[in-house]
Design a protein around this motif. Sequence first.
Motif, short mmCIF file in Angstrom:
data_model
loop_
_atom_site.label_atom_id
_atom_site.label_comp_id
_atom_site.label_asym_id
_atom_site.label_seq_id
_atom_site.Cartn_x
_atom_site.Cartn_y
_atom_site.Cartn_z
N LEU A 13 28.21 37.09 116.17
CA LEU A 13 28.08 37.51 117.56
C LEU A 13 29.38 37.37 118.35
CD1 LEU A 13 24.46 36.32 118.42
CD2 LEU A 13 25.26 38.57 117.65
N THR A 14 30.24 36.44 117.95
CA THR A 14 31.56 36.34 118.58
C THR A 14 32.37 37.60 118.29
OG1 THR A 14 31.56 33.93 118.47
CG2 THR A 14 33.70 34.99 118.71
N ASP A 15 32.29 38.09 117.06
CA ASP A 15 32.97 39.35 116.71
C ASP A 15 32.45 40.51 117.55
OD1 ASP A 15 34.50 38.05 114.82
OD2 ASP A 15 33.28 38.70 113.11
N LEU A 16 31.15 40.56 117.74
CA LEU A 16 30.55 41.62 118.55
C LEU A 16 30.99 41.49 120.01
CD1 LEU A 16 28.69 44.08 118.56
CD2 LEU A 16 26.75 42.52 118.84
N GLN A 17 31.05 40.27 120.50
CA GLN A 17 31.48 40.04 121.88
C GLN A 17 32.95 40.45 122.07
OE1 GLN A 17 31.98 36.01 123.30
NE2 GLN A 17 31.22 36.58 125.33
N ASP A 18 33.76 40.22 121.06
CA ASP A 18 35.17 40.63 121.15
C ASP A 18 35.31 42.14 121.34
OD1 ASP A 18 35.97 38.00 120.84
OD2 ASP A 18 36.46 38.20 118.71
N ARG A 19 34.38 42.90 120.76
CA ARG A 19 34.42 44.36 120.90
C ARG A 19 33.79 44.84 122.21
NH1 ARG A 19 32.71 44.19 115.21
NH2 ARG A 19 30.63 44.66 115.97
N HIS A 20 32.97 43.99 122.82
CA HIS A 20 32.26 44.35 124.07
C HIS A 20 32.39 43.19 125.06
CE1 HIS A 20 30.39 47.82 122.12
NE2 HIS A 20 30.21 47.04 121.09
#
Length: 182
Positions: A13-20
């Motif tokens: 989810l940190t990776d997803l947050q980095d994109r959004h």
Amino acid sequence: MILYITTGTVRYLTDLQDRHPDLMLSAIGQDALLYREGEKGNPVFESASEYEISYQYGELSQNNAVSVYYIPVSGSGEASILGHFADLNQELQNVKGLTAYRIGRALHKDSYIVFTQWANSSTISDFKDTDIYKEYLAPDALKKFRDIGSVFQSSISSKTYLPAEENEEKYKDISEGERKDC
């Protein structure tokens, strides 16, 4: 307003947050919660729970501790829980340490959410000792809204998450293998 929520591992989810960057992240151990508010039909997540918000207070921030209550309701319990939430809305506005909340109904299933944010994680524990918690959010207070149809649904549940930085600090000295058990 719609509250979009998904869960997963902190790393994913940190990776997803980095994109959004508009997404907010909270975590406990390796379990994480990613959320945001938006208009209907505008999800970022592929598998998200979507809640239409009926009551709200304050601004959501990923810098606050989060406590989420998932409340499945069906049949006759659905009509009476709406009054319960209207009363809860009034009560929550004066709770010490509560910085924001959202109360809403799931768009795709018979359940509700009470999403609360707190100045710090210790205020959540303090809240659980109050009459407001016992009358409105404790499992015994909510089970009266379940009927025979609810037997086949998920049970009432809740989970608390820390701001990502606080979670990282709390668990930094625990090995990766041990973190899975947290």
